[in-house]
Scaffold this motif. Structure first.
Motif, PDB file in Angstrom:
ATOM      1  N   ILE A  94       0.826  -1.205   0.000  1.00  0.00           N
ATOM      2  CA  ILE A  94       0.000   0.000   0.000  1.00  0.00           C
ATOM      3  C   ILE A  94       0.862   1.258   0.000  1.00  0.00           C
ATOM      4  CG2 ILE A  94      -1.711   1.312   1.347  1.00  0.00           C
ATOM      5  CD1 ILE A  94      -2.801  -1.353   2.358  1.00  0.00           C
ATOM      6  N   ASP A  95       0.457   2.231  -0.799  1.00  0.00           N
ATOM      7  CA  ASP A  95       1.016   3.574  -0.706  1.00  0.00           C
ATOM      8  C   ASP A  95       0.459   4.173   0.583  1.00  0.00           C
ATOM      9  OD1 ASP A  95       1.549   6.276  -0.826  1.00  0.00           O
ATOM     10  OD2 ASP A  95       0.994   6.514  -2.928  1.00  0.00           O
ATOM     11  N   GLU A  96       1.265   4.186   1.619  1.00  0.00           N
ATOM     12  CA  GLU A  96       0.786   4.552   2.949  1.00  0.00           C
ATOM     13  C   GLU A  96       0.314   5.996   3.029  1.00  0.00           C
ATOM     14  OE1 GLU A  96       0.302   2.492   5.261  1.00  0.00           O
ATOM     15  OE2 GLU A  96       1.446   0.712   4.622  1.00  0.00           O
ATOM     16  N   ASP A  97       0.871   6.873   2.219  1.00  0.00           N
ATOM     17  CA  ASP A  97       0.475   8.277   2.266  1.00  0.00           C
ATOM     18  C   ASP A  97      -0.986   8.465   1.908  1.00  0.00           C
ATOM     19  OD1 ASP A  97       2.931   9.205   3.100  1.00  0.00           O
ATOM     20  OD2 ASP A  97       3.667   9.545   1.058  1.00  0.00           O
ATOM     21  N   TRP A  98      -1.476   7.635   0.984  1.00  0.00           N
ATOM     22  CA  TRP A  98      -2.839   7.830   0.486  1.00  0.00           C
ATOM     23  C   TRP A  98      -3.702   6.583   0.627  1.00  0.00           C
ATOM     24  CZ3 TRP A  98      -3.078  12.705   0.373  1.00  0.00           C
ATOM     25  CH2 TRP A  98      -1.947  13.442   0.037  1.00  0.00           C
ATOM     26  N   ASP A  99      -3.189   5.570   1.317  1.00  0.00           N
ATOM     27  CA  ASP A  99      -3.950   4.348   1.571  1.00  0.00           C
ATOM     28  C   ASP A  99      -4.429   3.713   0.270  1.00  0.00           C
ATOM     29  OD1 ASP A  99      -4.990   2.393   3.261  1.00  0.00           O
ATOM     30  OD2 ASP A  99      -6.951   3.357   3.396  1.00  0.00           O
ATOM     31  N   GLU A 100      -3.559   3.702  -0.735  1.00  0.00           N
ATOM     32  CA  GLU A 100      -3.892   3.145  -2.044  1.00  0.00           C
ATOM     33  C   GLU A 100      -3.062   1.891  -2.319  1.00  0.00           C
ATOM     34  OE1 GLU A 100      -5.082   7.297  -4.363  1.00  0.00           O
ATOM     35  OE2 GLU A 100      -3.477   6.031  -5.143  1.00  0.00           O
ATOM     36  N   PRO A 101      -3.688   0.730  -2.440  1.00  0.00           N
ATOM     37  CA  PRO A 101      -2.956  -0.479  -2.827  1.00  0.00           C
ATOM     38  C   PRO A 101      -2.369  -0.343  -4.230  1.00  0.00           C
ATOM     39  CG  PRO A 101      -5.076  -1.028  -1.851  1.00  0.00           C
ATOM     40  CD  PRO A 101      -5.090   0.451  -2.091  1.00  0.00           C
ATOM     41  N   LEU A 102      -1.184  -0.884  -4.419  1.00  0.00           N
ATOM     42  CA  LEU A 102      -0.539  -0.864  -5.723  1.00  0.00           C
ATOM     43  C   LEU A 102      -1.052  -2.012  -6.579  1.00  0.00           C
ATOM     44  CD1 LEU A 102       1.353   0.971  -4.023  1.00  0.00           C
ATOM     45  CD2 LEU A 102       3.275   0.019  -5.338  1.00  0.00           C
ATOM     46  N   LEU A 103      -1.106  -1.786  -7.873  1.00  0.00           N
ATOM     47  CA  LEU A 103      -1.437  -2.838  -8.819  1.00  0.00           C
ATOM     48  C   LEU A 103      -0.151  -3.560  -9.233  1.00  0.00           C
ATOM     49  CD1 LEU A 103      -4.035  -0.907 -11.005  1.00  0.00           C
ATOM     50  CD2 LEU A 103      -4.473  -2.502  -9.126  1.00  0.00           C
ATOM     51  N   ASP A 104      -0.284  -4.841  -9.535  1.00  0.00           N
ATOM     52  CA  ASP A 104       0.881  -5.680  -9.809  1.00  0.00           C
ATOM     53  C   ASP A 104       1.179  -5.712 -11.309  1.00  0.00           C
ATOM     54  OD1 ASP A 104       2.863  -7.562  -9.990  1.00  0.00           O
ATOM     55  OD2 ASP A 104       1.768  -9.151  -8.947  1.00  0.00           O
ATOM     56  N   VAL A 105       2.169  -4.923 -11.726  1.00  0.00           N
ATOM     57  CA  VAL A 105       2.563  -4.870 -13.136  1.00  0.00           C
ATOM     58  C   VAL A 105       3.848  -5.654 -13.367  1.00  0.00           C
ATOM     59  CG1 VAL A 105       1.424  -2.653 -13.497  1.00  0.00           C
ATOM     60  CG2 VAL A 105       3.839  -2.690 -12.814  1.00  0.00           C
ATOM     61  N   SER A 106       4.129  -6.626 -12.505  1.00  0.00           N
ATOM     62  CA  SER A 106       5.424  -7.308 -12.530  1.00  0.00           C
ATOM     63  C   SER A 106       5.598  -8.285 -13.677  1.00  0.00           C
ATOM     64  CB  SER A 106       5.654  -8.038 -11.202  1.00  0.00           C
ATOM     65  OG  SER A 106       4.668  -9.046 -11.007  1.00  0.00           O
ATOM     66  N   THR A 107       4.507  -8.796 -14.242  1.00  0.00           N
ATOM     67  CA  THR A 107       4.621  -9.771 -15.330  1.00  0.00           C
ATOM     68  C   THR A 107       3.870  -9.285 -16.562  1.00  0.00           C
ATOM     69  OG1 THR A 107       2.622 -11.035 -14.803  1.00  0.00           O
ATOM     70  CG2 THR A 107       4.640 -11.602 -13.594  1.00  0.00           C
ATOM     71  N   ALA A 108       4.256  -9.827 -17.713  1.00  0.00           N
ATOM     72  CA  ALA A 108       3.588  -9.445 -18.969  1.00  0.00           C
ATOM     73  C   ALA A 108       2.113  -9.808 -18.921  1.00  0.00           C
ATOM     74  CB  ALA A 108       4.276 -10.126 -20.149  1.00  0.00           C
ATOM     75  N   GLY A 109       1.804 -10.958 -18.343  1.00  0.00           N
ATOM     76  CA  GLY A 109       0.410 -11.372 -18.254  1.00  0.00           C
ATOM     77  C   GLY A 109      -0.419 -10.432 -17.414  1.00  0.00           C
ATOM     78  N   HIS A 110       0.108 -10.030 -16.283  1.00  0.00           N
ATOM     79  CA  HIS A 110      -0.601  -9.071 -15.434  1.00  0.00           C
ATOM     80  C   HIS A 110      -0.771  -7.733 -16.146  1.00  0.00           C
ATOM     81  CE1 HIS A 110      -0.024 -10.987 -11.173  1.00  0.00           C
ATOM     82  NE2 HIS A 110      -0.583 -11.809 -12.047  1.00  0.00           N
ATOM     83  N   ARG A 111       0.279  -7.280 -16.804  1.00  0.00           N
ATOM     84  CA  ARG A 111       0.199  -5.995 -17.497  1.00  0.00           C
ATOM     85  C   ARG A 111      -0.861  -6.019 -18.595  1.00  0.00           C
ATOM     86  NH1 ARG A 111       5.892  -6.366 -16.646  1.00  0.00           N
ATOM     87  NH2 ARG A 111       6.301  -7.109 -18.769  1.00  0.00           N
ATOM     88  N   GLU A 112      -0.961  -7.117 -19.310  1.00  0.00           N
ATOM     89  CA  GLU A 112      -1.986  -7.223 -20.360  1.00  0.00           C
ATOM     90  C   GLU A 112      -3.392  -7.166 -19.767  1.00  0.00           C
ATOM     91  OE1 GLU A 112      -1.934  -7.254 -23.573  1.00  0.00           O
ATOM     92  OE2 GLU A 112       0.225  -7.379 -23.974  1.00  0.00           O
ATOM     93  N   ARG A 113      -3.594  -7.877 -18.665  1.00  0.00           N
ATOM     94  CA  ARG A 113      -4.925  -7.875 -18.051  1.00  0.00           C
ATOM     95  C   ARG A 113      -5.258  -6.508 -17.464  1.00  0.00           C
ATOM     96  NH1 ARG A 113      -4.613 -12.366 -13.823  1.00  0.00           N
ATOM     97  NH2 ARG A 113      -6.759 -11.683 -13.373  1.00  0.00           N
ATOM     98  N   LEU A 114      -4.284  -5.887 -16.812  1.00  0.00           N
ATOM     99  CA  LEU A 114      -4.515  -4.555 -16.260  1.00  0.00           C
ATOM    100  C   LEU A 114      -4.752  -3.531 -17.358  1.00  0.00           C
ATOM    101  CD1 LEU A 114      -1.846  -4.588 -13.415  1.00  0.00           C
ATOM    102  CD2 LEU A 114      -4.321  -4.320 -13.107  1.00  0.00           C
ATOM    103  N   ALA A 115      -4.046  -3.681 -18.472  1.00  0.00           N
ATOM    104  CA  ALA A 115      -4.253  -2.773 -19.597  1.00  0.00           C
ATOM    105  C   ALA A 115      -5.658  -2.928 -20.158  1.00  0.00           C
ATOM    106  CB  ALA A 115      -3.210  -3.023 -20.689  1.00  0.00           C
ATOM    107  N   GLY A 116      -6.219  -4.140 -20.050  1.00  0.00           N
ATOM    108  CA  GLY A 116      -7.600  -4.325 -20.469  1.00  0.00           C
ATOM    109  C   GLY A 116      -8.558  -3.540 -19.594  1.00  0.00           C
ATOM    110  N   ILE A 117      -8.323  -3.554 -18.282  1.00  0.00           N
ATOM    111  CA  ILE A 117      -9.206  -2.856 -17.352  1.00  0.00           C
ATOM    112  C   ILE A 117      -9.006  -1.344 -17.437  1.00  0.00           C
ATOM    113  CG2 ILE A 117      -9.761  -2.543 -14.914  1.00  0.00           C
ATOM    114  CD1 ILE A 117      -8.864  -5.512 -14.526  1.00  0.00           C
ATOM    115  N   VAL A 118      -7.773  -0.893 -17.253  1.00  0.00           N
ATOM    116  CA  VAL A 118      -7.499   0.539 -17.332  1.00  0.00           C
ATOM    117  C   VAL A 118      -7.792   1.065 -18.731  1.00  0.00           C
ATOM    118  CG1 VAL A 118      -5.740   2.322 -17.028  1.00  0.00           C
ATOM    119  CG2 VAL A 118      -5.775   0.345 -15.501  1.00  0.00           C
ATOM    120  N   GLY A 119      -7.523   0.219 -19.731  1.00  0.00           N
ATOM    121  CA  GLY A 119      -7.833   0.608 -21.108  1.00  0.00           C
ATOM    122  C   GLY A 119      -9.316   0.847 -21.312  1.00  0.00           C
TER     123      GLY A 119
END
Length: 291
Positions: A129-154
């Motif tokens: 979590i980004d403690e300053d703003w209580d925001e959990p980070l998204l996991d962009v560590s793998t190509a598969g995760h990035r593709e799925r996240l790009a689908g949502i954010v996209g």
């Protein structure tokens, strides 16, 4: 991190705005907190708006930063930045704010229910979590995760295009610096590549948000302009100006820094002074000035 971006400082008013919109018809769909279309990567790519040349912001045009709530732009303002849950300002160049690398605190339950593996977790399985703003980070560590996240954010980006925005700014590009070394710069850049391609496919320009150390990756990623919070305070405006041919929107939160930025960059860059909570005009604490 050296400063506190107002995008996250405005989390509380944005939470209220998002909830109000959800209750008044901007409903939440299965694949997006806060409302958007089907965001699976395959469907989103095939249903994206017809490609058109993105309209670019102009250097040194008066602009306003309205993340805490939309209001009538001040006289002379030509560019407006608003949250993706708001509507564009009529007659202005409109930039849509998207929290791309972290998630708002009110959306955590949605992510846990629908995509728990896309939240970044430490070795104990706890969300990072980004403690300053209580925001959990998204996991962009793998190509598969990035593709799925790009689908949502996209999907959110496509929604900005449908609503009539001209551009998008993807916040928290530098979240890897708050990831306890679980993420790195290369992974952040790789995700930015996907978001930039998605924005351009939707006909939107896309801006680099903060992270001055990323300015040299402009061409690699495909960013079109920059939104820089407190670059006057931290003497970073020149790096953004050089990288983006003066297409830089500067937000300062202290009057002394605003004065300095205007003296040094007022004839080249777009600069606004806002209150840290970026509250709408007419509300207590509202501050709004331009060079």
């Amino acid at each position: 991190m050296p400063f506190a971006p107002a995008a996250r400082a405005a989390a509380a008013p944005l939470l209220a705005l998002s909830l109000a919109l959800a209750l008044t018809g901007c409903g939440t769909t299965e694949d997006s907190p806060g409302g958007s279309s089907d965001n699976s990567p395959a469907k989103s790519a095939s249903s994206a708006p017809q490609v058109k040349q993105p309209k670019q912001p102009k250097a040194n045009e008066p602009f306003d930063y309205q993340l805490g709530g939309a209001y009538e732009p001040p006289a002379g303002v030509r560019t407006v930045i608003r949250d993706r849950t708001a509507k564009p300002a009529p007659g202005a160049y409109n930039i849509c704010y998207v929290n791309a690398y972290q998630t708002q605190p009110d959306a955590v339950d949605w992510w846990e229910e629908n995509h728990p593996d896309l939240l970044l977790r430490d070795t104990d399985g706890d969300t990072v979590i980004d403690e300053d703003w209580d925001e959990p980070l998204l996991d962009v560590s793998t190509a598969g995760h990035r593709e799925r996240l790009a689908g949502i954010v996209g999907g959110w980006i496509d929604g900005c295009a449908r609503d009539g925005f001209d551009a998008v700014e993807a916040d928290n590009l530098d979240s890897y610096l708050r990831s306890d070394s679980l993420l790195d710069r290369e992974q952040a850049v790789a995700f930015a590549d996907l978001l930039a391609a998605r924005a351009h496919r939707a006909g939107l320009a896309i801006g680099q948000k903060n992270a001055v150390e990323m300015s040299g990756a402009r061409d690699e990623i495909g960013f079109d302009f920059a939104v820089a919070e407190e670059c006057g305070r931290y003497d970073e405006c020149g790096e953004y100006a050089d990288a983006y041919d003066d297409k830089v929107l500067v937000v300062e939160y202290r009057r002394a820094d605003f004065t300095t930025a205007c003296e040094q960059w007022g004839d080249r860059l777009s600069i606004v002074l806002r209150d840290l909570d970026v509250v709408p005009a007419g509300e207590p604490g509202h501050v709004n000035a331009r060079c």
